[in-house]
Design an enzyme around this catalytic site. Structure first.
Site, PDB file in Angstrom:
ATOM      1  N   GLU A 188       0.864  -1.188   0.000  1.00 11.03           N
ATOM      2  CA  GLU A 188       0.000   0.000   0.000  1.00 11.03           C
ATOM      3  C   GLU A 188       0.896   1.232   0.000  1.00 11.03           C
ATOM      4  OE1 GLU A 188      -2.499   2.710  -0.338  1.00 11.03           O
ATOM      5  OE2 GLU A 188      -3.434   0.718  -0.161  1.00 11.03           O
TER       6      GLU A 188
ATOM      7  N   HIS B 175      -4.907  -1.770  -6.867  1.00 18.19           N
ATOM      8  CA  HIS B 175      -6.127  -1.174  -6.309  1.00 18.19           C
ATOM      9  C   HIS B 175      -6.027   0.354  -6.352  1.00 18.19           C
ATOM     10  CE1 HIS B 175      -8.477  -4.522  -4.233  1.00 18.19           C
ATOM     11  NE2 HIS B 175      -7.632  -5.085  -5.077  1.00 18.19           N
ATOM     12  N   GLU B 176      -7.196   0.966  -6.546  1.00 18.04           N
ATOM     13  CA  GLU B 176      -7.332   2.420  -6.695  1.00 18.04           C
ATOM     14  C   GLU B 176      -6.574   2.981  -7.919  1.00 18.04           C
ATOM     15  OE1 GLU B 176      -8.143   0.971  -2.856  1.00 18.04           O
ATOM     16  OE2 GLU B 176      -6.053   1.420  -3.400  1.00 18.04           O
TER      17      GLU B 176
ATOM     18  N   GLU C 223      -8.705  -3.158  -9.082  1.00 21.02           N
ATOM     19  CA  GLU C 223      -9.972  -2.823  -8.427  1.00 21.02           C
ATOM     20  C   GLU C 223     -10.693  -1.795  -9.293  1.00 21.02           C
ATOM     21  OE1 GLU C 223     -11.406  -1.801  -3.915  1.00 21.02           O
ATOM     22  OE2 GLU C 223      -9.823  -0.585  -4.799  1.00 21.02           O
TER      23      GLU C 223
ATOM     24  N   GLU D 233     -16.282  -4.949  -0.549  1.00 24.32           N
ATOM     25  CA  GLU D 233     -16.094  -4.422   0.806  1.00 24.32           C
ATOM     26  C   GLU D 233     -16.969  -3.215   1.091  1.00 24.32           C
ATOM     27  OE1 GLU D 233     -12.967  -2.109  -1.544  1.00 24.32           O
ATOM     28  OE2 GLU D 233     -13.913  -4.085  -1.576  1.00 24.32           O
TER      29      GLU D 233
END
Length: 709
Positions: free
Chosen positions: A417, A485-486, A504, A510
């Protein structure tokens, strides 16, 4: 490696040189089956095009062009120099995918234009017409009067024939994670849902009439129209401004910190602009046009790229049982440099081993661990240096976990991340990937939650588009598969970089824990929108559908358990997560059997039935096996779906294990009610499946080797 099976690659059918034509040149047209296309220069010398489907107009006459820096307008006064045409018909094999091979059949028209003026500028436009739509892109050849330049605006238009029913999300520069709205074009309000990304609504959604692509529409005459782009490289994401009075759509590129759109140098070409059109909704989902508009694989040896299912030390943190961060006392950390554990940290060695044991016992190939490395205490803060991608928290023993997973035949998945700090991640990429190689991590999930650093850049702008591709290339150099993701929404680049397994870029499962969740129709819209450009890491397979969020009992999955199983078929990804925690699967091991059995790579896919916002039924044949899997889902309405099994081999008998909603199942009040039964079927059989409100059904077809038994 992509291996072309050259069925037929035609030579140039015609090279047509049009010289000395007036600005009112004869229109140039191409047709493939029901799809027709015409190019022209109007009275002002503006390039225009039009798309038809059968006898119906799909896209009315629409302009093409640019506004560049230095006051250059490429919008009129063009003259046609010449036009080249070619027909291509070939077949290629994807490394992984929904089908074993893909036919790439199109007619191409390239128009070579010159803008007449004091400084003549050359512009080529390449059109490829397929049986299911049109792709086109701009090409700037090397030329004396245009070298380095800045794109201020792209003027590409898509003029609709009416106030179509539209499935849309706001054109947020920094997030695609909005609920879909179904409305006429004239009712679009991009600020309807407020702002979910970092920043301000004025800065991230400046245009209240702009929407994201892929944009799905249905016309009153029954035409289905999908607008997106393919092969997005070194260019910002394309969003669409909607003229609510004329129903015209126009390209709206995501800007950078200075308000510019793209920085270019000739020779250069834009991504492809794509229009998929049909009178059948199923054709939209089966289209391979966007993949075909991407280049073949740049990775020669692809033997290390393997689709798989995985679990994650993830959901327990999402629902608040445990935490990503190791400490809650940052003042102690800053004052003395010591961590005081909060006792809730999920990514500890013993807990991770518990997941490894469950995955190993139940045939789940991979395990993702989030929150293992230092930095989670301040990961959403607006600073540049947030994470260290090689230093674990004190309670996570990297070597011990890696050795244990290897002994249990479970592949560890790395998590990086960034908290949006792309600059920090780029500086650490080489170190991070060497770390993955050292400890045997063959897969990686990256994330970009929060505002982007460099500050002022956006998730969907040119700088970040290039950053994502750099991370994909770096992963390939180290034989690592990647799930982002993002990011910006995908545009078929997994053909060119097949280690780019999934992303994603949409409102995932979620979100049923966050806020008011995803409405039941959400998963019937996503395949027509977000998934048009590539696989989505949607994280299906939640079995505890209610009462999983301490203190917020109203939050629940807008889905039945049977629908969670069906999503493994209807929401395509070669990287599928069994997203719940082991204890919740242990309570329903009979239903978990489907997750154990379901394939993630396919030889064939049949779109049985589909209607955006209402229902989808898809059947897929497992790679290298005579096994089929079927998933059927519905929106909030109860539905009976009737499925002909003519996709099965003739003169064969199969057992069909059916995972269906129970008699009284309903997403809100009785979501975990399901039933399982096994019957014998053939290609002549018809299945009738009852889908509860917010429900679904999943079916596993196995060839019966001894029909007498």
């Amino acid at each position: 490696m992509f291996k072309k099976q050259s069925i037929f690659l035609s030579l140039i059918l015609s090279v047509i040189a049009f010289k000395g034509f007036s600005q009112q040149s004869v229109p140039l047209s191409l047709k493939m089956k029901n799809v027709g296309f015409t190019f022209n220069l109007n009275a002002q010398g503006t390039p225009v095009y039009q798309i038809s489907y059968g006898k119906n107009e799909a896209v009315k006459s629409s302009v093409l062009g640019f506004k560049l820096d230095q006051g250059i307008s490429l919008a009129e006064n063009f003259k046609l120099l010449k036009a080249d045409s070619v027909t291509v018909d070939e077949t290629w094999k994807p490394v992984w995918g929904e089908v074993a091979q893909i036919r790439n059949h199109y007619k191409q028209l390239t128009v070579h234009l010159v803008q007449q003026g004091q400084k003549s500028i050359l512009l080529d436009i390449v059109f490829r017409i397929f049986e299911d739509g049109l792709g086109f892109r701009y090409e700037f050849p090397v030329q004396e009067n245009l070298k380095s330049f800045v794109v201020k605006e792209e003027l590409t238009a898509f003029n609709m024939t009416g106030d179509h029913k539209t499935f849309w999300i706001p054109a947020d520069f920094d997030s695609n994670e909005y609920k879909y709205t179904s409305s006429p074009l004239s009712a679009i309000d991009a600020r309807k849902w407020g702002l979910i990304s970092s920043g301000t609504i004025e800065g991230n959604i400046p245009d209240q009439s702009a929407v994201q692509t892929p944009l799905m529409m249905k016309a009153a005459n029954g035409l289905y129209i999908n607008i997106h782009e393919a092969a997005l490289i070194d260019y910002p994401s394309m969003q669409l401004h909607v003229d609510k009075s004329t129903f015209g759509l126009s390209s709206s590129l995501v800007p950078d910190a200075r308000g510019n759109k793209a920085y270019m140098r000739t020779p250069f070409h834009t991504p492809w602009r794509t229009v998929i059109v049909s009178d059948k909704a199923t054709d939209i989902l089966s289209s391979k046009m966007i993949l075909n508009l991407n280049e073949p694989s740049k990775i020669e040896n692809t033997s290390w790229i393997k689709p798989m299912k995985f679990m994650g030390v993830w959901w327990e943190m999402q629902v608040g049982r445990t935490s990503w961060n190791y400490t809650d006392q940052m003042e102690t950390l800053h004052g003395e440099g010591k961590y005081v554990p909060n006792g809730r940290h999920a990514a500890n060695t013993e807990n991770v081993k518990h997941y490894i044991d469950f995955a190993s016992k139940n045939g789940i190939e991979g395990l993702l661990v989030e929150g293992w490395n230092k930095g989670w205490e301040e990961w959403t803060d607006d600073k540049e240096e947030k994470f260290d991608f090689v230093t674990p928290y004190p309670d996570f023993d990297v070597k011990a976990v890696s050795d244990y997973a290897k002994a249990k035949n479970v592949k560890m998945i790395m998590h990086n991340e960034t908290g949006g700090s792309a600059t920090s991640y780029e500086r650490q990429m080489d170190t991070a990937f060497r770390f993955m190689n050292r400890y045997g991590y063959g897969s990686l999930k990256t994330g970009y939650v929060s505002g982007i650093v460099p500050r002022g850049e956006h998730h969907d702008g040119q700088w970040m588009v290039n950053h994502y591709i750099r991370s994909i290339k770096k992963a390939a150099d180290h034989h690592v598969m990647i799930d982002i993701h993002e990011p910006t929404r995908p545009t078929g680049l997994h053909r060119t970089y097949p280690n780019f397994m999934a992303s994603e870029a949409g409102r995932g499962n979620e979100w049923n824990f966050f806020s008011d969740g995803n409405p039941p129709e959400h998963e019937t819209i996503l395949p027509f929108t977000r998934l048009i450009g590539g696989p989505m890491d949607y994280t299906p397979g939640i079995f505890k559908l209610r009462d999983y969020a301490p203190g917020v009992p109203e939050r629940q999955m807008h889905s039945t358990l049977a629908k969670q199983l069906a999503l493994y078929i209807t929401m395509y990804s070669p990287l599928q997560m069994a997203a719940d925690i082991p204890e919740n699967y242990s309570a329903h091991m009979d239903a978990f059997r489907f997750i154990q059995d379901v394939a993630v790579d396919w030889d064939d896919t049949r779109i049985v039935e589909a209607e955006p916002g209402e229902y989808i039924t898809i059947a897929r044949k497992a790679k290298g096996k005579n096994e089929w899997f079927l998933g059927a889902i519905t929106n909030g309405e109860k539905r009976e779906t009737v499925v002909k099994l003519d996709f099965l081999d003739k003169n064969q008998i199969y057992t069909a294990t059916i995972y269906a909603d129970g008699k009284d199942a309903e997403w809100k009040t009785n979501p975990e009610n399901y039933q399982i039964k096994t019957i014998k079927v053939t290609a002549k059989s018809v299945l009738k499946l009852m889908l509860a409100p917010g429900g679904g059904a999943a079916v596993h077809f196995r060839l019966l080797t001894n029909p007498k038994l």
